[in-house]
Scaffold this motif. Structure first.
Motif, PDB file in Angstrom:
ATOM      1  N   CYS A  52      87.832 -39.389 -24.888  1.00 22.97           N
ATOM      2  CA  CYS A  52      89.080 -39.564 -25.632  1.00 22.97           C
ATOM      3  C   CYS A  52      89.080 -38.674 -26.876  1.00 22.97           C
ATOM      4  O   CYS A  52      88.064 -38.546 -27.551  1.00 22.97           O
ATOM      5  CB  CYS A  52      89.251 -41.028 -26.022  1.00 22.97           C
ATOM      6  SG  CYS A  52      90.780 -41.322 -26.942  1.00 22.97           S
ATOM      7  N   TYR A  54      91.198 -39.073 -29.561  1.00 23.00           N
ATOM      8  CA  TYR A  54      91.862 -39.679 -30.728  1.00 23.00           C
ATOM      9  C   TYR A  54      90.847 -40.092 -31.802  1.00 23.00           C
ATOM     10  O   TYR A  54      90.686 -39.436 -32.793  1.00 23.00           O
ATOM     11  CB  TYR A  54      92.680 -40.913 -30.317  1.00 23.00           C
ATOM     12  CG  TYR A  54      94.061 -40.620 -29.790  1.00 23.00           C
ATOM     13  CD1 TYR A  54      95.054 -40.101 -30.605  1.00 23.00           C
ATOM     14  CD2 TYR A  54      94.378 -40.896 -28.462  1.00 23.00           C
ATOM     15  CE1 TYR A  54      96.329 -39.864 -30.124  1.00 23.00           C
ATOM     16  CE2 TYR A  54      95.652 -40.658 -27.969  1.00 23.00           C
ATOM     17  CZ  TYR A  54      96.627 -40.142 -28.807  1.00 23.00           C
ATOM     18  OH  TYR A  54      97.875 -39.913 -28.313  1.00 23.00           O
ATOM     19  N   CYS A  55      90.155 -41.234 -31.567  1.00 23.68           N
ATOM     20  CA  CYS A  55      89.413 -41.783 -32.707  1.00 23.68           C
ATOM     21  C   CYS A  55      87.895 -41.673 -32.565  1.00 23.68           C
ATOM     22  O   CYS A  55      87.376 -41.277 -31.513  1.00 23.68           O
ATOM     23  CB  CYS A  55      89.838 -43.231 -32.979  1.00 23.68           C
ATOM     24  SG  CYS A  55      88.873 -44.493 -32.137  1.00 23.68           S
ATOM     25  N   VAL A  57      85.611 -43.763 -32.127  1.00 16.15           N
ATOM     26  CA  VAL A  57      84.842 -44.635 -31.230  1.00 16.15           C
ATOM     27  C   VAL A  57      84.211 -43.790 -30.127  1.00 16.15           C
ATOM     28  O   VAL A  57      83.055 -43.971 -29.772  1.00 16.15           O
ATOM     29  CB  VAL A  57      85.729 -45.760 -30.650  1.00 16.15           C
ATOM     30  CG1 VAL A  57      84.964 -46.574 -29.608  1.00 16.15           C
ATOM     31  CG2 VAL A  57      86.224 -46.678 -31.759  1.00 16.15           C
ATOM     32  N   GLY A  58      85.000 -42.842 -29.578  1.00 13.09           N
ATOM     33  CA  GLY A  58      84.445 -41.928 -28.580  1.00 13.09           C
ATOM     34  C   GLY A  58      84.347 -42.524 -27.187  1.00 13.09           C
ATOM     35  O   GLY A  58      83.278 -42.497 -26.554  1.00 13.09           O
ATOM     36  N   CYS A  59      85.468 -43.070 -26.673  1.00 15.91           N
ATOM     37  CA  CYS A  59      85.452 -43.696 -25.341  1.00 15.91           C
ATOM     38  C   CYS A  59      85.405 -42.634 -24.239  1.00 15.91           C
ATOM     39  O   CYS A  59      86.043 -41.580 -24.346  1.00 15.91           O
ATOM     40  CB  CYS A  59      86.701 -44.555 -25.155  1.00 15.91           C
ATOM     41  SG  CYS A  59      86.793 -45.904 -26.335  1.00 15.91           S
ATOM     42  N   LEU A  86      90.002 -48.822 -22.397  1.00 16.18           N
ATOM     43  CA  LEU A  86      90.628 -47.900 -23.351  1.00 16.18           C
ATOM     44  C   LEU A  86      91.673 -48.670 -24.132  1.00 16.18           C
ATOM     45  O   LEU A  86      92.220 -49.653 -23.632  1.00 16.18           O
ATOM     46  CB  LEU A  86      91.326 -46.734 -22.613  1.00 16.18           C
ATOM     47  CG  LEU A  86      90.467 -45.768 -21.810  1.00 16.18           C
ATOM     48  CD1 LEU A  86      91.363 -44.805 -21.026  1.00 16.18           C
ATOM     49  CD2 LEU A  86      89.523 -44.971 -22.703  1.00 16.18           C
ATOM     50  N   CYS A  87      91.977 -48.215 -25.341  1.00 10.55           N
ATOM     51  CA  CYS A  87      93.054 -48.856 -26.114  1.00 10.55           C
ATOM     52  C   CYS A  87      94.388 -48.205 -25.711  1.00 10.55           C
ATOM     53  O   CYS A  87      94.404 -47.250 -24.937  1.00 10.55           O
ATOM     54  CB  CYS A  87      92.761 -48.715 -27.614  1.00 10.55           C
ATOM     55  SG  CYS A  87      93.192 -47.114 -28.298  1.00 10.55           S
ATOM     56  N   GLY A  90      94.420 -44.367 -25.885  1.00  9.71           N
ATOM     57  CA  GLY A  90      93.630 -43.707 -24.849  1.00  9.71           C
ATOM     58  C   GLY A  90      94.331 -43.772 -23.497  1.00  9.71           C
ATOM     59  O   GLY A  90      94.361 -42.794 -22.740  1.00  9.71           O
ATOM     60  N   ILE A 221      87.966 -50.829 -29.381  1.00  6.14           N
ATOM     61  CA  ILE A 221      86.960 -50.933 -28.315  1.00  6.14           C
ATOM     62  C   ILE A 221      85.613 -51.411 -28.870  1.00  6.14           C
ATOM     63  O   ILE A 221      84.760 -51.903 -28.129  1.00  6.14           O
ATOM     64  CB  ILE A 221      86.846 -49.576 -27.567  1.00  6.14           C
ATOM     65  CG1 ILE A 221      88.214 -49.197 -26.969  1.00  6.14           C
ATOM     66  CG2 ILE A 221      85.784 -49.585 -26.495  1.00  6.14           C
ATOM     67  CD1 ILE A 221      88.812 -50.196 -25.992  1.00  6.14           C
TER      68      ILE A 221
HETATM   69 FE1  SF4 Z   1      89.572 -44.695 -29.942  1.00  7.76          FE
HETATM   70 FE2  SF4 Z   1      91.224 -45.939 -28.286  1.00  7.76          FE
HETATM   71 FE3  SF4 Z   1      90.437 -43.462 -27.755  1.00  7.76          FE
HETATM   72 FE4  SF4 Z   1      88.701 -45.454 -27.552  1.00  7.76          FE
HETATM   73  S1  SF4 Z   1      90.536 -45.162 -26.320  1.00  7.76           S
HETATM   74  S2  SF4 Z   1      88.328 -43.455 -28.550  1.00  7.76           S
HETATM   75  S3  SF4 Z   1      89.344 -46.802 -29.222  1.00  7.76           S
HETATM   76  S4  SF4 Z   1      91.681 -44.115 -29.496  1.00  7.76           S
END
Ligand code: SF4
Length: 786
Positions: A52, A54-55, A57-59, A86-87, A90, A221
């Protein structure tokens, strides 16, 4: 009956009523070899394993590709961070890649309008302008703001070019707006940046203290790892949430600590006082693993008795004792924090205060016991390690002769090219533009025209530039006013690595070709360098692929704390990312730093116990502005919405900004949820904000998310920065709210005093510390003058 939505045809209304609408092709399920039943409409031709973007957390995830474009995102069940989850961001990430908001070609402003041009024209125009400015005003007159949204390969290349090609050290990252205090706090305590922890610690801790961290909205997550705790340890951990706002995360708390805004440092010091007083400290750990104990304890015992701390924080003395006992007597206690701590003018010292508390109780370097800074952006960690902003890549020091010589030798450039000191930090760059000292700004994948505090000052400064270059995949508010746009490819269109909060370097595989005339950020920089005589040959002649850049990063990191030398894209993919250090000693990475025998990067190898002091707010509430404004994020949106504002699902859930108001303040303003109000500070105002009346905020506080350009809350936030990290104090400023019924806003009641009062118990501490703060600020200002 459920009301029909406006605009539906009669046929659709009948289908909806009969419940057959979901049987249309659009909603049909198809069979997929990898994930079983999924949307038939979007069943991909192939799944590409990635990460991912975005953030922090690194999913881990899979990108579904159909007809050459991304159509699906699914969680990777084998990835250790997210285990298939995933949020909302994601899950919809593929939608941003082909959004209407993409910039698909380079552009130059001509006759007041941005016009599409070829890359050669964009590069020639910009390089000519940069050279002209540097010839006239000096190398440092060209500046650059980097980003935690890039791949490590991207910003390593960018940093190398700006620092060694353009020879300007006026180069910083947007990470200064979110992570700089964590960096500086770790540096002053452990001698180096680098979170010592693992997400796994959430699954092993007996006590988890979340300070200024609304993980439910911002790192959802991570809750997965807390949820595993009971299964692993056999009992539920005690969750403590310290926050002025009763956020969604506070709903998980066993103990909620509703502290007064930015009193966290006083609270942490107060807990240390009680721990010493009660003899709950870990003497063996303090003696063997820390330095500075005597001076630290002296400061705590002199200044932070519980009565003083109760007065500053608003937390009862009895509750302070209970909190100290729960934390100090746990076998394994961890503390985690995010922007509530970092985005403060005392953020750096608050980070060290969190570390102090962990150190005196022996909570470092073991399972479930750690002070853990959680990062915001997907690659904030990567910028810290290899961004070339506040340090030389590989956590090297600008001021060290040997660090500069070693780095120069590894990358084969003259040592004299390596800067001997850090240039201006992000807010200092804006100030230097405002003063007319910096004439060119190159902004990459960040959007200061929404995210920077005190927009009035920022906008005044940007108008003074000779050239503003924006490198982005999206038409941000900042791109709209640029003189030149470098059109970049984005997540899924390029290959490289992101490093998450727990030091896990994840591989992000390219899934589709870049849209239109876009290029990866690294390629833009490499191609641009060809317009500067000799620079491409000097810096990038071996950079043909992302893997080539990663190989240089590995060489640069070898032997350093952030050692990547044992990593490869293949191994990262096989293991689901690797936590540095990764080398011959730790071939599959290392879960924790500062375990037994793993020394800190201080002179004596020990962690420093640092006397750090709470300071009063720079801008307190007053009769004209009696409310404290807190700003933050919501799970559905990302930063300034460049990536999320065109994604239907996310916008339907959070289409606009709002202001959270306590029922008592709502009553004073005669408003209810759904009403519209104006909010203002001494710097400006924001109109037409929707009210949410809620007990989430305390009386006298209010909260507004910062994502929305249309209701831009940074119009009114304060330009106050941490003097050590330069991180803005986004979380507290004095405001008032004006409603239709009460257009003059809330009036602060005068407190009636009968008789003679003695000096309040904490005023002596407040005054003493405020005075010390002023002296230190003065010193800091002098030290940072160039
Ligand atoms: Fe962050 Fe959501 Fe992406 Fe996971 S899925 S890395 S929590 S933005």
């Amino acid at each position: 009956m459920y009301p029909f939505q406006e605009g539906q045809t009669m046929l659709n209304k009948i289908k909806d009523f009969l419940g057959v609408d979901i049987k249309t092709d659009k909603y049909k399920k198809g069979d997929d070899a990898k994930f079983g039943k999924i949307s038939k409409f979007k069943t991909p031709d192939e799944w590409v394993r990635s990460t991912c973007g975005y953030c922090g957390v690194g999913c881990g995830l899979y990108i579904g590709v159909k007809d050459g474009r991304p159509v699906y995102t699914k969680g990777d069940p084998a990835h250790p961070v997210s285990r298939g989850t995933l949020c909302p961001k994601g899950l919809t990430e593929h939608e941003m890649v082909d959004s209407d908001n993409r910039v698909t070609t380079p552009m130059i402003r001509k006759d007041g309008e941005l016009k599409a041009v070829e890359w050669d024209e964009a590069f020639k125009h910009t390089s000519d302008k940069f050279k002209e400015i540097q010839n006239k005003y000096g190398k440092g007159a060209v500046s650059c703001i980097s980003t935690g949204q890039f791949l490590t390969e991207d910003f390593y290349t960018l940093g190398k070019f700006v620092q060694l090609g353009l020879e300007s050290n006026n180069y910083d990252g947007n990470t200064t707006l979110c992570m700089a205090s964590a960096v500086m706090g770790y540096k002053q305590t452990f001698g180096s940046d680098g979170p010592p922890s693992s997400y796994e610690d959430f699954s092993y801790a007996d006590v988890i203290m979340l300070i200024g961290a609304n993980i439910s909205d911002n790192h959802p997550i991570l809750k997965l790892h807390i949820a595993k705790n009971k299964k692993i340890t056999g009992k539920k951990p005690t969750i403590i949430v310290v926050d002025p706002r009763h956020s969604k995360t506070a709903n998980m708390a066993d103990i909620f600590v509703p502290i007064a805004p930015r009193s966290d440092l006083a609270l942490l010091n107060g807990l240390c006082y009680i721990i010493f007083e009660q003899g709950w400290e870990d003497e063996k750990f303090i003696k063997e693993r820390t330095s500075g104990y005597r001076e630290f304890k002296k400061n705590i015992m002199a200044n932070y008795p519980p009565q003083e701390v109760a007065h500053i924080t608003g937390i009862d003395v009895k509750d302070l004792y209970n909190l100290a006992k729960v934390y100090a007597t746990a076998n394994r206690a961890m503390s985690a924090w995010t922007m509530g701590v970092n985005q403060s003018s005392i953020g750096t010292d608050t980070v060290s205060a969190i570390c102090n508390l962990a150190l005196i109780t022996g909570n470092l370097g073991k399972e479930g016991a750690s002070p853990f800074s959680i990062t915001g952006q997907c690659n904030a960690m990567g910028t810290r390690e290899f961004g070339f902003t506040s340090s030389i890549p590989g956590y090297r020091n600008f001021a060290s002769d040997s660090d500069r010589a070693i780095f120069a030798d590894i990358i084969n450039v003259p040592t004299e090219l390596i800067p001997t000191k850090r240039g201006y930090a992000y807010p200092q760059i804006i100030d230097a533009i405002d003063r007319g000292e910096i004439k060119a700004l190159w902004v990459t994948a960040t959007n200061p025209l929404v995210s920077f505090p005190d927009q009035v000052k920022l906008r005044r400064a940007l108008k003074k530039l000779d050239i503003l270059v924006v490198q982005d995949a999206f038409m941000s508010e900042t791109a709209e006013v640029a003189d030149v746009i470098f059109s970049a490819s984005t997540w899924s269109e390029k290959e490289g690595t992101y490093t998450n909060s727990e030091r896990r370097c994840n591989y992000a595989r390219k899934a589709v070709e870049p849209l239109g005339k876009t290029m990866s950020d690294a390629n833009i920089v490499i191609e641009f360098s060809k317009y500067f005589e000799g620079k491409h040959e000097l810096l990038f002649k071996d950079f043909k692929t992302s893997a080539d850049i990663f190989e240089e990063i590995k060489r640069v990191s070898r032997g350093q704390l952030c050692d990547y030398s044992g990593m490869s894209y293949e191994l990262m993919e096989e293991l689901g990312g690797i936590q540095w250090p990764c080398n011959e000693q730790y071939p599959k990475g290392k879960k924790r730093l500062y375990t037994e025998g793993f020394e800190c990067k201080t002179e004596d190898g020990k962690a420093k116990l640092l006397p750090v002091d709470w300071q009063p707010l720079a801008e307190s509430c007053n009769p004209n502005f009696p409310l404290n404004l807190n700003t933050g994020r919501t799970v559905e949106q990302w930063h300034t919405r460049t990536k999320t504002k065109t994604i239907g699902l996310l916008n339907d859930l959070a289409p606009e900004a709002w202001v959270e108001l306590n029922p008592k303040d709502a009553k004073k303003l005669k408003v209810k949820s759904g009403d519209r109000i104006k909010i203002g500070s001494i710097r400006g105002s924001v109109e037409d904000l929707m009210v949410k009346v809620t007990e989430v905020v305390r009386e006298g506080d209010c909260f507004v998310p910062f994502h929305f350009a249309e209701q831009m809350i940074n119009n009114i936030t304060i330009a106050d920065f941490d003097p050590k990290s330069f991180e803005p104090n986004f979380k507290q400023c004095a405001v008032n709210i004006y409603s239709n019924e009460v257009p003059e806003g809330i009036k602060q009641k005068e407190v009636e005093i009968a008789g003679v009062l003695e000096e309040p118990v904490s005023s002596s501490l407040s005054n003493k510390i405020a005075k010390k703060h002023m002296i230190e600020q003065e010193k800091g200002n002098n030290a940072t003058q160039k």
